[in-house]
Design a protein around this motif. Structure first.
Motif, mmCIF file in Angstrom:
data_model
loop_
_atom_site.group_PDB
_atom_site.id
_atom_site.type_symbol
_atom_site.label_atom_id
_atom_site.label_comp_id
_atom_site.label_asym_id
_atom_site.label_seq_id
_atom_site.Cartn_x
_atom_site.Cartn_y
_atom_site.Cartn_z
ATOM 1 N N ILE A 84 0.798 -1.009 0.011
ATOM 2 C CA ILE A 84 0.113 0.069 0.059
ATOM 3 C C ILE A 84 0.876 1.008 0.020
ATOM 4 O O ILE A 84 0.360 2.236 -0.708
ATOM 5 C CB ILE A 84 -1.053 -0.118 1.258
ATOM 6 C CG1 ILE A 84 -1.925 1.055 1.074
ATOM 7 C CG2 ILE A 84 -0.131 -0.020 2.538
ATOM 8 C CD1 ILE A 84 -2.784 1.186 0.045
ATOM 9 N N SER A 85 2.323 1.071 0.639
ATOM 10 C CA SER A 85 2.872 2.403 0.666
ATOM 11 C C SER A 85 3.416 2.464 -0.641
ATOM 12 O O SER A 85 3.670 3.887 -1.330
ATOM 13 C CB SER A 85 4.102 1.966 1.666
ATOM 14 O OG SER A 85 3.567 1.926 2.834
ATOM 15 N N LEU A 86 4.143 1.635 -1.562
ATOM 16 C CA LEU A 86 4.335 1.894 -2.933
ATOM 17 C C LEU A 86 3.187 2.127 -3.950
ATOM 18 O O LEU A 86 3.220 3.054 -4.866
ATOM 19 C CB LEU A 86 5.041 0.480 -3.373
ATOM 20 C CG LEU A 86 6.089 0.629 -4.420
ATOM 21 C CD1 LEU A 86 6.972 1.720 -3.923
ATOM 22 C CD2 LEU A 86 6.661 -0.593 -4.904
ATOM 23 N N LEU A 87 1.989 1.804 -3.501
ATOM 24 C CA LEU A 87 0.611 2.237 -4.239
ATOM 25 C C LEU A 87 0.689 3.723 -4.003
ATOM 26 O O LEU A 87 0.263 4.539 -5.119
ATOM 27 C CB LEU A 87 -0.448 1.373 -4.045
ATOM 28 C CG LEU A 87 -0.723 0.083 -4.666
ATOM 29 C CD1 LEU A 87 -1.936 -0.746 -4.063
ATOM 30 C CD2 LEU A 87 -0.986 0.250 -6.012
ATOM 31 N N VAL A 88 0.523 4.151 -2.804
ATOM 32 C CA VAL A 88 0.124 5.485 -2.454
ATOM 33 C C VAL A 88 1.295 6.532 -2.362
ATOM 34 O O VAL A 88 0.969 7.725 -2.823
ATOM 35 C CB VAL A 88 -0.810 5.564 -1.174
ATOM 36 C CG1 VAL A 88 -0.949 6.976 -0.822
ATOM 37 C CG2 VAL A 88 -1.892 4.692 -1.356
ATOM 38 N N GLY A 89 2.374 6.213 -1.903
ATOM 39 C CA GLY A 89 3.420 6.963 -1.798
ATOM 40 C C GLY A 89 3.923 7.681 -2.793
ATOM 41 O O GLY A 89 3.905 9.179 -2.861
ATOM 42 N N PRO A 90 4.585 7.038 -3.798
ATOM 43 C CA PRO A 90 4.879 7.940 -4.979
ATOM 44 C C PRO A 90 3.879 8.923 -5.476
ATOM 45 O O PRO A 90 4.092 9.777 -5.939
ATOM 46 C CB PRO A 90 5.496 6.955 -6.000
ATOM 47 C CG PRO A 90 6.036 5.745 -5.047
ATOM 48 C CD PRO A 90 4.804 5.850 -4.067
ATOM 49 N N ALA A 91 2.538 8.168 -5.711
ATOM 50 C CA ALA A 91 1.578 9.068 -6.243
ATOM 51 C C ALA A 91 1.132 10.186 -5.485
ATOM 52 O O ALA A 91 0.998 11.281 -6.157
ATOM 53 C CB ALA A 91 0.251 7.960 -6.396
ATOM 54 N N LEU A 92 1.326 10.116 -4.132
ATOM 55 C CA LEU A 92 0.960 11.245 -3.452
ATOM 56 C C LEU A 92 2.116 12.412 -3.476
ATOM 57 O O LEU A 92 1.839 13.599 -3.358
ATOM 58 C CB LEU A 92 1.073 10.776 -1.669
ATOM 59 C CG LEU A 92 -0.339 10.180 -1.134
ATOM 60 C CD1 LEU A 92 -0.354 10.036 -0.083
ATOM 61 C CD2 LEU A 92 -1.542 11.450 -1.478
ATOM 62 N N THR A 93 3.378 11.833 -3.614
ATOM 63 C CA THR A 93 4.613 12.678 -3.960
ATOM 64 C C THR A 93 4.104 13.585 -4.956
ATOM 65 O O THR A 93 4.299 14.736 -5.235
ATOM 66 C CB THR A 93 5.648 12.105 -4.026
ATOM 67 O OG1 THR A 93 5.870 11.370 -2.898
ATOM 68 C CG2 THR A 93 6.758 13.051 -4.375
ATOM 69 N N ALA A 94 3.589 12.946 -6.388
ATOM 70 C CA ALA A 94 3.252 13.532 -7.510
ATOM 71 C C ALA A 94 2.205 14.449 -7.477
ATOM 72 O O ALA A 94 2.230 15.354 -7.834
ATOM 73 C CB ALA A 94 3.057 12.396 -8.401
ATOM 74 N N TYR A 95 1.236 14.017 -6.429
ATOM 75 C CA TYR A 95 0.173 14.833 -6.402
ATOM 76 C C TYR A 95 0.338 16.388 -5.642
ATOM 77 O O TYR A 95 -0.021 17.135 -5.987
ATOM 78 C CB TYR A 95 -0.865 14.128 -5.223
ATOM 79 C CG TYR A 95 -2.207 14.915 -5.030
ATOM 80 C CD1 TYR A 95 -3.305 14.840 -5.858
ATOM 81 C CD2 TYR A 95 -2.437 15.470 -3.622
ATOM 82 C CE1 TYR A 95 -4.356 15.280 -5.655
ATOM 83 C CE2 TYR A 95 -3.418 16.121 -3.373
ATOM 84 C CZ TYR A 95 -4.538 15.982 -4.314
ATOM 85 O OH TYR A 95 -5.770 16.759 -3.954
ATOM 86 N N LEU A 96 1.598 16.274 -4.826
ATOM 87 C CA LEU A 96 1.975 17.613 -4.473
ATOM 88 C C LEU A 96 2.755 18.479 -5.382
ATOM 89 O O LEU A 96 3.119 19.819 -5.148
ATOM 90 C CB LEU A 96 2.855 17.351 -3.239
ATOM 91 C CG LEU A 96 2.043 16.636 -2.069
ATOM 92 C CD1 LEU A 96 3.220 16.519 -0.788
ATOM 93 C CD2 LEU A 96 0.991 17.736 -1.224
ATOM 94 N N LEU A 97 3.079 17.759 -6.336
ATOM 95 C CA LEU A 97 4.208 18.457 -7.365
ATOM 96 C C LEU A 97 3.465 18.840 -8.892
ATOM 97 O O LEU A 97 3.778 19.905 -9.197
ATOM 98 C CB LEU A 97 5.224 17.633 -7.929
ATOM 99 C CG LEU A 97 6.102 17.267 -6.683
ATOM 100 C CD1 LEU A 97 7.131 16.209 -7.272
ATOM 101 C CD2 LEU A 97 6.936 18.287 -6.080
ATOM 102 N N VAL A 98 2.343 18.321 -8.996
ATOM 103 C CA VAL A 98 1.446 18.403 -10.344
ATOM 104 C C VAL A 98 -0.001 18.807 -10.191
ATOM 105 O O VAL A 98 -0.321 18.149 -8.977
ATOM 106 C CB VAL A 98 1.786 17.514 -11.496
ATOM 107 C CG1 VAL A 98 3.326 17.563 -11.731
ATOM 108 C CG2 VAL A 98 1.434 16.029 -10.934
ATOM 109 N N LYS A 99 -0.704 18.905 -11.176
ATOM 110 C CA LYS A 99 -2.111 19.043 -10.979
ATOM 111 C C LYS A 99 -2.973 18.302 -11.856
ATOM 112 O O LYS A 99 -4.187 17.718 -11.535
ATOM 113 C CB LYS A 99 -2.463 20.663 -11.339
ATOM 114 C CG LYS A 99 -1.788 21.568 -10.408
ATOM 115 C CD LYS A 99 -2.199 23.148 -10.865
ATOM 116 C CE LYS A 99 -1.636 24.045 -9.806
ATOM 117 N NZ LYS A 99 -1.966 25.505 -10.171
ATOM 118 N N GLU A 100 -2.365 17.787 -13.033
ATOM 119 C CA GLU A 100 -3.461 16.767 -13.887
ATOM 120 C C GLU A 100 -3.101 15.341 -13.607
ATOM 121 O O GLU A 100 -1.917 14.945 -13.285
ATOM 122 C CB GLU A 100 -2.935 17.065 -15.325
ATOM 123 C CG GLU A 100 -3.155 18.458 -15.757
ATOM 124 C CD GLU A 100 -4.479 18.888 -15.838
ATOM 125 O OE1 GLU A 100 -5.572 18.063 -16.025
ATOM 126 O OE2 GLU A 100 -4.874 20.167 -15.771
#
Length: 295
Positions: free
Chosen positions: A201-217
């Protein structure tokens, strides 16, 4: 410096670990991006535990674990959807009940059937023990899921942000839901060897959350998340080699560290940069008011 990078590559188990780590690091954030925007991040953790009964039965009957794990994971996802549609039970309660039931059933089956299933490897992963056929299977799963996401990106985007509207224009939302659950289940199966079900779950969510803070689309989120996931996997494997750390947890800790950096220094949403931007805006407003008064 170059020797530090090349030395681990002299061992086949390290090359295999890096290869499957990159595949999983790319696949998990792409699928995880949909979980985040749908506010269903814990669903990945639930399905990860739902595959245990299927794994136990697969070992007992001597069939491919992909078959049993996939069937068990899909059954858990469908059970959650059925409970939500037939009762007033909320989704979080349905997930908690399904999570605990399937995990307990899996442990019971392992004991009763006397399976030689390595629970430690299942729970925490064993990326250094992957074989070439594991990499091939993970590659096929990743390629299939990524291809389906590319082909049905618009439909999935509409379904993700407006299920009612998607149903109104005639999109097969039940089929999309089943396909999405299948993608999550296959992603978890592909990732079990690398990080185990407790850490997937950390690998599913962690990198995606990092990207969520950096981009909008959403498409940018998937691309950036895949890059972050691949980097976390490579760095985690190297750390495990040089620092004698467990590989799965090392990958997850690197992923979490990258999220923390984004949380602090993201240009648009970082805690530290946001406060700096607020101070700059305040100074500009005060300057504007001063000029107005002088006029």
């Amino acid at each position: 410096m170059l020797n530090l990078l090349l030395e681990p590559l002299g061992y086949e188990f390290m090359r295999n670990a890096i290869a499957i780590g990159i595949l999983v690091g790319i696949l998990c954030p792409v699928v995880g991006s949909y979980l985040i925007v749908q506010r269903m991040a814990l669903l990945g953790d639930v399905i990860a535990h739902c595959v245990l009964p299927g794994l136990s039965l697969s070992f007992f009957f001597g069939v491919d674990i992909l078959i049993g794990a996939f069937g068990s994971g899909i059954l858990g996802a469908l059970l959650i959807a059925w409970i939500r549609s037939q009762t007033r039970v909320k989704v979080d309660a349905a997930m908690a009940l399904t999570f605990s039931t399937f995990f307990a059933l899996g442990v019971t089956l392992i004991t009763v059937l006397k399976n030689k299933l390595d629970l430690d490897s299942f729970l925490f992963g064993d990326i250094l023990g992957v074989a070439p056929h594991d990499i091939q299977r993970t590659f096929v799963i990743a390629a299939l899921i990524l291809l389906m996401i590319k082909l049905f990106y618009k439909e999935l985007l509409f379904y993700t942000f407006d299920k009612t509207g998607a149903q109104a224009i005639g999109l097969p939302i039940n089929t999309l839901y089943f396909g999405f659950m299948a993608a999550i289940t296959l992603t978890i199966i592909a990732s079990m060897q690398a990080v185990g079900v407790l850490l997937v779950i950390s690998l599913l969510v962690g990198p995606a959350l990092t990207a969520y803070l950096l981009v909008k689309e959403l498409h940018q989120m998937m691309i950036v998340g895949a890059i972050v996931g691949a980097i976390a996997s490579i760095v985690g494997v190297y750390l495990s080699y040089y620092r004698n750390l467990p590989s799965g947890p090392a990958i997850v800790l690197v992923s979490s560290s990258l999220f923390l950096l984004a949380l602090l220094f993201s240009p648009s949403q970082g805690i530290l940069t946001r406060s700096t931007q607020t101070e700059s805006t305040t100074r500009l407003m005060n300057r504007f008011k001063f000029l107005r008064r002088n006029d």
